[in-house]
Scaffold this active site. Structure first.
Site, PDB file in Angstrom:
ATOM      1  N   LYS A 175       0.816  -1.217   0.000  1.00  0.00           N
ATOM      2  CA  LYS A 175       0.000   0.000   0.000  1.00  0.00           C
ATOM      3  C   LYS A 175       0.852   1.270   0.000  1.00  0.00           C
ATOM      4  O   LYS A 175       0.579   2.217  -0.739  1.00  0.00           O
ATOM      5  CB  LYS A 175      -0.931   0.023   1.224  1.00  0.00           C
TER       6      LYS A 175
ATOM      7  N   LYS B 215      -1.837   9.104   6.559  1.00  0.00           N
ATOM      8  CA  LYS B 215      -1.838   7.779   7.195  1.00  0.00           C
ATOM      9  C   LYS B 215      -2.442   7.990   8.581  1.00  0.00           C
ATOM     10  O   LYS B 215      -1.733   8.165   9.571  1.00  0.00           O
ATOM     11  CB  LYS B 215      -0.399   7.253   7.293  1.00  0.00           C
TER      12      LYS B 215
END
Length: 233
Positions: free
Chosen positions: A15, A37
């Site tokens: 990812k 994130k």
């Protein structure tokens, strides 16, 4: 402004490499970018506080520059599932807090904003909420990173079905080679990719080979060579 939620078929599916690569590609085209994130476990203690390598990779591809806590508001040292890492440190993760953090950043309207999840689509935030609900609440389309290894076809199709069942649109998928032995039989490898292209209800945005472990900025630029931005970017 375009914004997407990036999820994977599993942990270590690639990812961060895909997310940073897409951001690098956007920067190459002169676009403004932001990589987020929201929750990161497996952080290291530094003089500036807890820092996560994946987050730093996204921070490095954000332009204009973003400070660390903007990119990663919830950082935990244990390299385990986020809800368990939070529990060990006495923190309760809540979807509302993540939404409240992300919404004003999305309102900045950078050309491309990518929010990277943790692990796969069904990773919990707490006993009642999953991290994937952030994509639902923010009404973000999803980019799926498929870790190319034995079993990836089923994992990818099940994840795509779960995304569709929850409501978001699957905007595209990226194959990321995580097991070099999986690609040893090139004919079988191509057949697996063809099956993914035929069965996943979204376009393929690229297939990443196993890249050298270079500094994050170099890996992001290398990944960008294999990727395309979703339609509209």
């Amino acid at each position: 402004m375009s914004a997407y939620f990036v999820t994977g078929t599993d942990t270590d599916a690639g990812k961060t490499l895909v997310t940073s690569g897409l951001l690098a590609l956007a920067r190459r085209r002169g676009l403004t970018t932001l990589g987020l994130k929201p929750v990161a476990s497996g952080c290291e203690t530094t003089s500036e506080g807890l820092r996560n390598a994946d987050t730093l990779a996204l921070q490095g591809q954000s332009h204009p520059a973003a400070n660390y806590t903007m990119v990663n508001p919830f950082a935990f040292a244990p390299a385990i599932a986020p809800h368990l890492a939070a529990r060990r440190t006495g923190v309760r993760l809540a979807l509302d807090d993540l939404v409240d953090h992300a919404r004003p950043l999305l309102a900045e309207q950078r050309d491309l904003t990518l929010i990277e999840g943790a692990g796969g689509w069904r990773v919990p935030l707490n006993g009642q909420e999953d991290l994937s609900a952030l994509a639902v609440r923010l009404e973000l389309p999803v980019i799926l990173v498929v870790g190319l290894r034995l079993g990836c076809i089923s994992h990818a199709r099940l994840t795509a079905e779960a995304i569709r069942a929850d409501g978001p649109r699957l905007a595209g998928w990226v194959g990321s080679l995580v097991d070099t032995a999986f690609a040893a039989d090139t004919s079988l490898y191509r057949d697996n990719l063809a099956t993914l292209e035929a069965t996943l209800p979204a376009p393929c945005l690229g297939v990443l080979p196993r890249l050298a472990s270079d500094p994050p900025w170099a890996m992001a630029k290398a990944a960008a060579d294999y990727l395309m931005l979703p339609d509209g970017d």
